[in-house]
Design a protein around this motif. Structure first.
Motif, PDB file in Angstrom:
ATOM      1  N   THR A 404       0.809  -1.219   0.000  1.00 29.59           N
ATOM      2  CA  THR A 404       0.000   0.000   0.000  1.00 29.59           C
ATOM      3  C   THR A 404       0.845   1.272   0.000  1.00 29.59           C
ATOM      4  O   THR A 404       0.312   2.367  -0.227  1.00 29.59           O
ATOM      5  N   SER A 407       0.620   2.494  -4.230  1.00 28.11           N
ATOM      6  CA  SER A 407      -0.695   2.081  -4.710  1.00 28.11           C
ATOM      7  C   SER A 407      -0.938   2.603  -6.121  1.00 28.11           C
ATOM      8  O   SER A 407      -0.378   3.616  -6.543  1.00 28.11           O
ATOM      9  N   ARG A 414      -5.251   0.107  -5.405  1.00 35.94           N
ATOM     10  CA  ARG A 414      -4.793  -1.174  -4.865  1.00 35.94           C
ATOM     11  C   ARG A 414      -3.282  -1.137  -4.721  1.00 35.94           C
ATOM     12  O   ARG A 414      -2.562  -0.626  -5.587  1.00 35.94           O
ATOM     13  N   GLY A 415      -2.748  -1.691  -3.625  1.00 33.98           N
ATOM     14  CA  GLY A 415      -1.309  -1.731  -3.426  1.00 33.98           C
ATOM     15  C   GLY A 415      -0.629  -2.582  -4.479  1.00 33.98           C
ATOM     16  O   GLY A 415      -1.189  -3.580  -4.961  1.00 33.98           O
TER      17      GLY A 415
END
Length: 469
Positions: A404, A407, A414-415
């Motif tokens: 994360t 991202s 989303r990481g």
């Protein structure tokens, strides 16, 4: 109408798995066919499949992998200093030249690496010209070693000689250091194997004017420059911090410029330093690479871990190292050719096989792994934005975590996929994606294009066999 009659009255939706021949035959009959690229796990190798099944169920491996990825994500690299390689790189010697990729001897080296070594010997004033440099390189007087075995990374040929200035990256979470040379810009540069007078003069300027100026500026910054933060911001601004560094270079330029202006360096030199950085969109690559190296080095040596901590290539061999399999234990196979866009006047056959340590970015889960958030990169390496997003999504299948810190906006933040697992690579039959530059196979010419490439599957097969011993 019965269900069976209804089924055959509808338009067929055909999905073909395996050989394209069936798809081609159906298309000749006017049918629409979706081809699914599929291969059996582990290439159908029963021995490897049995190992994958056995290792996948081990809790100690799962715990070790989670620990490895946690260390990578918690690492916090900062730019602490700039100094000569001989002063700071562990194990560096007056007669040593570091190179990219796994270990290799002069006789086996690719053209661009030989060209860069010739340039380094001329730069160090150990040779007066190309012919003398070749003789010295072949004489045994020079010790060649992988950058990665000395806490260092180098793009393309990756050549580091004793007098070259390097960025000093400090991992303030775990206390380890990493190093990388200063990016020369694009065109005819040493890292692509060029060694003419212009290349040598630029290297001397970096040593004598640029590096001392940056060193003075950094001495005024109490806690160094936060490279992790810049990577995070850069990814949100369309960089992937391997082949696209425009945003992150700009952020770094903004960070360091006030401190450069506060030094007592002559104003004419300051102007040259600032102009060089302003015009070099790739400057940050040589900061993102050692930042990733500091994190992966900290995560190396975790017992029972199957996470890859090094991916590197030297133009002949591609090599990986795995956290739980020894400090300098390499698993190698012949390097692949890169597929992508060629510069005007060059053809695919002009390019050298895959070369450079810059795939440390993908090892850390940026670079090709976050192409989906860097759509402009496709103009440099080829493909489409849809392809780039697909590559980023696919990498979650062969990794064990999501970072994360880095991202991806286009994937709903989303990481990034992090922690390449040799077990998952073999199980899924999916290889890490790397975006990279192409060097001409002949020494002295330089960059000829950029594109995408994968590591050889054989590297991962060798590693998993070793892990199973």
């Amino acid at each position: 109408m019965s269900n069976i009659n209804k089924l055959f009255s509808e338009e067929l939706k055909i999905l073909n798995i395996g050989t394209n021949k069936f798809k081609d035959d159906l298309e000749l009959q006017g049918q629409k066919v979706l081809q699914l690229d599929w291969a059996p796990p582990a290439g159908g190798d029963i021995e490897i499949l049995e190992i994958v099944d056995k290792l996948s169920s081990r809790e100690d491996i799962k715990e070790a992998n989670e620990k490895t990825v946690e260390i990578m994500m918690n690492s916090h690299p900062i730019l602490a200093d700039v100094d000569k390689a001989i002063n700071v790189i562990p194990g560096m010697k007056d007669n040593m030249i570091l190179h990219s990729g796994p270990p290799i001897e002069w006789e086996r080296m690719a053209g661009p690496m030989k060209g860069a070594i010739i340039g380094a010997l001329i730069y160090e004033r150990l040779a007066k010209d190309e012919e003398e440099a070749k003789k010295i390189a072949a004489s045994g007087e020079i010790e060649f070693a992988p950058c990665n075995e000395h806490c260092t990374v180098g793009p393309m040929a990756g050549i580091v000689s004793p007098s070259m200035p390097v960025h000093v990256i400090y991992n303030k979470t775990y206390g380890n250091y990493s190093y990388c040379t200063i990016n020369e810009g694009l065109g005819k540069v040493l890292r692509y194997g060029a060694f003419n007078d212009e290349v040598i003069e630029r290297l001397k300027w970096l040593e004598n004017e640029f590096a001392p100026t940056i060193k003075k500026a950094l001495s005024n910054i109490k806690d160094g420059i936060d490279i992790k933060s810049i990577i995070s911001q850069g990814v949100h601004m369309g960089d992937e911090c391997h082949n696209r560094n425009k945003a992150s270079t700009s952020l770094f330029f903004r960070e360091i410029t006030p401190y450069i202006l506060e030094t007592d360096v002559d104003s004419a030199i300051v102007k040259r330093v600032l102009k060089f950085m302003k015009e070099n969109d790739h400057y940050f690559l040589n900061l993102s690479m050692p930042a990733c190296k500091a994190a992966t080095d900290a995560a190396h040596g975790i017992e029972n871990s199957t996470i890859v901590t090094t991916m590197a290539r030297n133009g002949v061999d591609f090599g990986i190292r795995v956290s739980g399999l020894g400090k300098n234990q390499w698993f190698t196979a012949p390097a692949n050719m890169i597929k992508g866009l060629m510069f005007p006047g060059f053809k695919e056959e002009d390019a050298s096989p895959d070369i450079g340590d810059s795939s440390i970015t993908e090892t850390m889960g940026i670079g090709g792994f976050v192409m989906g958030g860097a759509p402009a990169i496709v103009q440099f390496v080829g493909g489409t934005v849809e392809d780039a997003i697909g590559y980023s999504e696919q990498m979650y299948e062969i990794t064990v975590g999501e970072n994360t810190n880095y991202s991806i906006p286009t994937l709903d933040f989303r990481g990034s996929a992090i922690g390449i697992d040799i077990i998952k690579v073999m199980e899924k039959g999916i290889l890490p994606i790397i975006n990279t530059g192409m060097a001409h196979r002949v020494a002295g010419i330089g960059q000829v294009g950029a594109g995408l490439v994968n590591p050889p599957m054989e590297c991962f097969k060798k590693a998993i066999l070793e892990f199973n011993k």
